[in-house]
Design an enzyme around this catalytic site. Structure first.
Site, PDB file in Angstrom:
ATOM      1  N   ASP A 122       2.849  -6.921   3.448  1.00 24.41           N
ATOM      2  CA  ASP A 122       2.780  -6.110   4.643  1.00 24.41           C
ATOM      3  C   ASP A 122       2.814  -6.645   5.949  1.00 24.41           C
ATOM      4  O   ASP A 122       2.407  -6.254   6.851  1.00 24.41           O
ATOM      5  CB  ASP A 122       1.320  -5.363   4.342  1.00 24.41           C
ATOM      6  CG  ASP A 122       0.972  -4.307   5.205  1.00 24.41           C
ATOM      7  OD1 ASP A 122       2.035  -3.619   5.583  1.00 24.41           O
ATOM      8  OD2 ASP A 122      -0.056  -4.029   5.365  1.00 24.41           O
TER       9      ASP A 122
ATOM     10  N   ASP B 202       6.291   0.286   7.277  1.00 23.46           N
ATOM     11  CA  ASP B 202       5.197  -0.304   7.218  1.00 23.46           C
ATOM     12  C   ASP B 202       4.107   0.660   6.174  1.00 23.46           C
ATOM     13  O   ASP B 202       3.794   1.915   6.743  1.00 23.46           O
ATOM     14  CB  ASP B 202       4.209  -0.314   8.466  1.00 23.46           C
ATOM     15  CG  ASP B 202       2.858  -0.621   8.368  1.00 23.46           C
ATOM     16  OD1 ASP B 202       2.297  -1.253   6.912  1.00 23.46           O
ATOM     17  OD2 ASP B 202       1.848  -0.340   9.249  1.00 23.46           O
TER      18      ASP B 202
ATOM     19  N   HIS C  28       0.812  -1.314  -0.143  1.00 21.04           N
ATOM     20  CA  HIS C  28       0.042   0.119   0.232  1.00 21.04           C
ATOM     21  C   HIS C  28       1.018   1.261  -0.195  1.00 21.04           C
ATOM     22  O   HIS C  28       1.923   1.271   0.261  1.00 21.04           O
ATOM     23  CB  HIS C  28      -0.963  -0.027   1.138  1.00 21.04           C
ATOM     24  CG  HIS C  28      -0.420  -0.099   2.489  1.00 21.04           C
ATOM     25  ND1 HIS C  28       0.026   1.010   3.142  1.00 21.04           N
ATOM     26  CD2 HIS C  28      -0.313  -1.314   3.374  1.00 21.04           C
ATOM     27  CE1 HIS C  28       0.501   0.812   4.193  1.00 21.04           C
ATOM     28  NE2 HIS C  28       0.170  -0.659   4.603  1.00 21.04           N
TER      29      HIS C  28
ATOM     30  N   GLU D 156      -4.715   2.401   2.475  1.00 20.99           N
ATOM     31  CA  GLU D 156      -5.047   1.332   3.490  1.00 20.99           C
ATOM     32  C   GLU D 156      -5.085   1.609   4.956  1.00 20.99           C
ATOM     33  O   GLU D 156      -5.921   0.898   5.525  1.00 20.99           O
ATOM     34  CB  GLU D 156      -3.894   0.246   3.186  1.00 20.99           C
ATOM     35  CG  GLU D 156      -4.049  -1.053   3.824  1.00 20.99           C
ATOM     36  CD  GLU D 156      -3.267  -1.114   5.182  1.00 20.99           C
ATOM     37  OE1 GLU D 156      -3.594  -2.290   5.937  1.00 20.99           O
ATOM     38  OE2 GLU D 156      -2.660  -0.240   5.742  1.00 20.99           O
ATOM     39  N   GLU D 157      -4.143   2.559   5.465  1.00 21.18           N
ATOM     40  CA  GLU D 157      -4.111   2.748   6.855  1.00 21.18           C
ATOM     41  C   GLU D 157      -5.501   3.626   7.417  1.00 21.18           C
ATOM     42  O   GLU D 157      -5.693   3.219   8.568  1.00 21.18           O
ATOM     43  CB  GLU D 157      -2.938   3.427   7.147  1.00 21.18           C
ATOM     44  CG  GLU D 157      -1.538   2.587   6.716  1.00 21.18           C
ATOM     45  CD  GLU D 157      -1.244   1.490   7.772  1.00 21.18           C
ATOM     46  OE1 GLU D 157      -2.126   1.362   8.549  1.00 21.18           O
ATOM     47  OE2 GLU D 157       0.018   0.931   7.702  1.00 21.18           O
TER      48      GLU D 157
ATOM     49  N   HIS E 214       3.287   2.295  13.522  1.00 19.12           N
ATOM     50  CA  HIS E 214       2.257   3.149  13.841  1.00 19.12           C
ATOM     51  C   HIS E 214       2.724   4.115  15.176  1.00 19.12           C
ATOM     52  O   HIS E 214       1.724   4.569  15.705  1.00 19.12           O
ATOM     53  CB  HIS E 214       0.908   2.549  14.103  1.00 19.12           C
ATOM     54  CG  HIS E 214       0.316   1.648  13.074  1.00 19.12           C
ATOM     55  ND1 HIS E 214      -1.018   1.277  12.922  1.00 19.12           N
ATOM     56  CD2 HIS E 214       0.692   1.374  11.915  1.00 19.12           C
ATOM     57  CE1 HIS E 214      -1.316   0.720  11.750  1.00 19.12           C
ATOM     58  NE2 HIS E 214      -0.303   0.698  11.138  1.00 19.12           N
TER      59      HIS E 214
ATOM     60  N   ASP F  50       0.308   4.447   1.417  1.00 22.72           N
ATOM     61  CA  ASP F  50       0.332   5.364   2.441  1.00 22.72           C
ATOM     62  C   ASP F  50       0.988   4.724   3.707  1.00 22.72           C
ATOM     63  O   ASP F  50       1.358   3.501   3.762  1.00 22.72           O
ATOM     64  CB  ASP F  50      -1.211   5.644   2.645  1.00 22.72           C
ATOM     65  CG  ASP F  50      -1.928   4.589   3.167  1.00 22.72           C
ATOM     66  OD1 ASP F  50      -1.876   3.371   2.701  1.00 22.72           O
ATOM     67  OD2 ASP F  50      -2.842   4.542   4.120  1.00 22.72           O
TER      68      ASP F  50
END
Length: 486
Positions: free
Chosen positions: A169, A115, A76, A145-146, A457, A78
């Site tokens: 991922d 990530d 992904h 995605e996030e 994150h 983002d």
């Protein structure tokens, strides 16, 4: 030139450094997408986008491998934008600043974006590196995605030509993922009523900071502190005793990140000021003891401030603090089928408050659909008791494990041959896009692999350098070993 250029495999690290230099938080991926499209065109690859902005790049098979099954490498576009409070950084304008820290790559005060930037870099490096042998190849880069899996939700059937999808991922070298949790967002909204502060009250700001935060799926079992819940715990315990008035509360920034920081504006009678400070210190001692192993840097700050904003009325304050304090958080149930894996969890991710309402944003994850429903109903029941309302949205399915998956067996055998050890076959308590891909492509064989990433994150995010090399070895060996299409 980035110091990452000194690392191997160089094509992958060079591309990752370039990705870091282009801002790409969720909903701001266009600059990076345009760069990748121009890069693909410059190399004469076929490249196109769909209605939701997903990028698809195709590369012909290496000579002599035209008869192999087609593979799509997926990542992904983002990244999660998280920073420390004392870090000056605009994720929409400023580049990520990666650096080597011993055996790891991390970033200066922000999330790194490994990530899924490492996965994206690996897919593009496969395209760029003519020494990598492969059959017919596609690279799919999905949007946002996030923040809601927008790209995966919008993927149409018939666009991909591949037989096999390799999702990049995952975040643990030596583990092969063949299933993942689904998720659903729930927002609880409580209308607020306010009144002027009584005479003789002092206003203060209570701040909790120094928590680790982390991925609300992959780290949810670690027992990390949740800033929203820890604030609610203190306020609910002290409100009646100290005649405390709540004026404002906020915490967390993303529903899929465990909240690291939060603050509230409160008021107490002047003669309770010293007692409040004492109880804050006792609470800090309590938390320091309870979280001694996992939250070594936790701290509480209490400072006098000035504000003219009215406080919540007594009834409204009681209902809100009781609701937030009672709201479930963390692991709800462990799986009976996938031993050691969380089945259902809840992250009380973000609390925002204005003069008229407070909203609590939660992300529920579960390996089973009924697990999501159960927790959503739990939140709804709590809201009814508190005079609030819930709205559920963005539900996405889990990825049902397939023990007979040919590509999973191929990856396991390839890993065994490369590293002389058996990898773990896993189901992950996080939202990979594979579950959504299965809807338009039900017959596609899927697997997920990746290097070791810690603290995703959160500003502590880091990726293990050696594991990236091992992941690259595995990925390129898998592509070389893809069987003939029957």
């Amino acid at each position: 030139m980035s110091e990452l250029s000194t690392l191997s495999p160089q094509p992958l690290w060079d591309i990752f450094a370039q990705i870091c230099s282009i801002p790409h938080p969720s909903y701001h991926e266009e600059t990076l997408a345009a760069h990748i499209i121009e890069w693909a065109k410059s190399k004469d690859f076929h490249v196109e986008r769909d209605d939701v902005g997903n990028i698809l790049i195709r590369k012909p098979a290496s000579k002599g491998m035209e008869n192999r099954k087609a593979v799509v490498l997926q990542a992904h576009l983002d990244m999660v934008p998280q920073k420390n409070n004392d870090t000056q950084h605009d994720f929409t304008q400023d580049p990520i600043r990666p650096y080597i820290d011993g055996d790891w790559i991390t970033a200066e005060g922000t999330t790194l974006g490994a990530d899924n930037g490492i996965g994206m870099a690996s897919a593009l490096a496969v395209l760029a590196d003519e020494t990598v042998k492969h059959g017919p190849l596609e690279v799919l880069l999905t949007m946002t995605e996030e923040a809601g899996m927008d790209g995966a939700f919008g993927l149409k059937s018939g666009w991909l030509q591949a037989d096999i999808l390799i999702n990049t991922d995952s975040e643990e070298e030596g583990e092969i993922y063949m299933g993942c949790a689904g998720g659903i967002d729930v927002v609880t909204t409580l209308p607020l009523s306010r009144e002027a502060l009584p005479a003789g009250y002092k206003t203060l700001e209570l701040t909790i900071k120094g928590l680790k935060g982390g991925h609300s799926g992959g780290d949810i079992h670690l027992g990390l502190g949740n800033a929203n819940k820890l604030l609610a715990r203190f306020l609910a315990a002290q409100a009646d005793d100290l005649n405390l008035k709540l004026i404002h509360l906020q915490g967390g920034t993303l529903r899929n990140a465990i909240p690291r920081e939060g603050s509230c504006v409160i008021a107490v009678p002047a003669d309770q000021l010293e007692t409040l400070h004492q109880r804050k210190e006792r609470y800090l001692e309590t938390l320091t003891n309870e979280y001694a192993v996992v939250e070594a840097n936790l701290t509480l700050l209490l400072d006098e401030i000035e504000t003219s904003t009215p406080a919540l009325t007594a009834d409204c304050q009681t209902r809100f603090l009781s609701m937030l304090n009672a709201m479930p958080n963390g692991v709800i149930r462990m799986s009976d089928v996938a031993k050691g894996v969380v089945e259902t969890s809840l992250n009380v991710g973000v609390v925002t408050m204005d003069e008229e309402k407070v909203e609590v944003f939660c992300l529920i994850r579960s390996l089973i659909e009924t697990g999501k429903t159960y927790v959503a109903e739990m939140l709804n029941s709590l809201a009814k008791l508190s005079g609030a309302k819930t709205v559920a949205s963005g539900s996405y399915p889990g990825w049902q494990p397939d023990a007979d998956s040919p590509v999973m067996h191929l990856v396991r055998e390839t890993y065994q041959q490369l590293f002389d050890k058996t990898p773990n076959i896993m189901v992950i308590h996080a939202g990979l896009e594979c579950g959504l891909f299965k809807e338009p492509y039900p017959d596609m064989d899927m697997v997920s692999i990746g290097p070791t990433i810690r603290g995703a994150h959160s500003p502590d995010e880091k990726v293990h350098i050696k594991s990236v090399g091992q992941y690259w070895q595995l990925l390129t060996a898998i592509l070389k070993s893809i069987p003939v299409k029957e």
